[in-house]
Design an enzyme around this catalytic site. Structure first.
Site, short mmCIF file in Angstrom:
data_model
loop_
_atom_site.label_atom_id
_atom_site.label_comp_id
_atom_site.label_asym_id
_atom_site.label_seq_id
_atom_site.Cartn_x
_atom_site.Cartn_y
_atom_site.Cartn_z
CB SER A 187 -0.97 -0.03 1.18
OG SER A 187 -2.04 0.86 0.99
CG ASP A 207 7.35 5.66 -11.52
OD1 ASP A 207 7.91 4.68 -12.03
OD2 ASP A 207 6.16 5.64 -11.14
CE LYS A 251 -4.95 -3.05 0.63
NZ LYS A 251 -5.56 -1.74 0.93
#
Length: 277
Positions: A47, A58, A72
């Protein structure tokens, strides 16, 4: 994330109606830390920690090290006002700034270390888990795009250390033992044969532990019983301590040490490149 990046989106969230919200770093361009950065992940990372490590990756802001995360990538609400019982409703799905979901696939590290959980759990193991998908990329600017040229060299230098590290060798052996046991699809009904299999498993586990102890200057255990007694005593003593007071186990600390070494290698490679220019 706003502490380590200058500005930009950090996560995208899509609701059940298909509406996408982009959450931005809102500190006005402030950056508390701009130096070399490493993020450690494994299958137990889920999460919010996946959102964090995905954004670091990224933006190419730092090196993500370890093993693939749990996957998740959803948010739920607990419905506890029903006439009977309770229900959990999945309402939203998280997406990286590049548009890929963290759901199911998880975050794949730049530098891989042994997966101590051996893919025992995670969204990929759940029945009817939501699939991985994508949405459009949120406009963002990478923090220099300097990591990727170094990843192969960093991975090779890490593997050289890991291959001779007693703790990593121990973890790899334990993983191989567990995997072989899991892959055995049959159950032996003959009691003597079953006992022989269990004894063989105990012997392999004991050999892995004693090899580690020999390589780290510790006295090997004489037999399975003395090893098991030591493990039980360690578990009992740690259970009496508060979580933040428990010293790191050697096999846990080795991940931190190796991550620090990778980060040091990264800083050296960057310095060498800067000097040559």
């Amino acid at each position: 994330l706003g502490q380590v990046i200058k500005s930009g989106p950090v996560v995208q969230i899509r609701d059940g109606n298909g509406n996408v919200s982009v959450f931005e770093d809102d500190d006005g361009g402030a950056q508390t830390y701009a130096g070399p950065l490493a993020v450690m992940i494994n299958l137990a990372s889920a999460s919010a920690s996946e959102i964090y490590s995905a954004a670091i990756q990224d933006y190419e802001r730092g090196i993500v090290i370890g093993s693939t995360t749990t996957g998740k990538g959803t948010a739920q609400v607990q419905l506890d006002t029903l006439a009977y019982g309770q229900a959990t409703l999945t309402q939203r799905k998280f997406y990286r700034v590049t548009g890929g979901s963290t759901q199911n696939k998880g975050v794949v590290p730049d530098i891989k270390l042994v997966d101590i959980y051996n893919e025992e759990f995670g969204e990929r193991k759940a029945k009817n888990a939501l699939k991985w998908d994508t949405i459009p990329t949120a406009p963002f600017k990478r923090e220099g795009s300097v990591l990727q040229p170094y990843v192969q060299n960093l991975a090779q230098m890490s593997q050289q250390r890991v291959s001779v590290d007693p703790q990593f060798k121990y973890l790899e052996q334990r993983k191989a033992i567990a995997k072989k046991t899991d892959e055995q699809k049959r159950v032996v009904l003959d009691i003597d044969q079953r006992k022989a299999e269990l004894n063989a498993l105990e012997q392999k586990t004991l050999e892995a532990e004693n090899q580690r102890r020999s390589l780290t200057g510790q006295k090997p255990y004489a037999n399975w019983e003395s090893y098991q007694a030591s493990v039980d005593a360690l578990i009992e003593s740690r259970a009496k301590m508060k979580a933040n007071q428990r010293p790191a186990l050697a096999e846990e600390e080795t991940f931190v040490t190796e991550s620090a070494n990778i980060l040091l290698d990264y800083a050296k490679l960057q310095s060498s490149k800067a000097a040559s220019q």
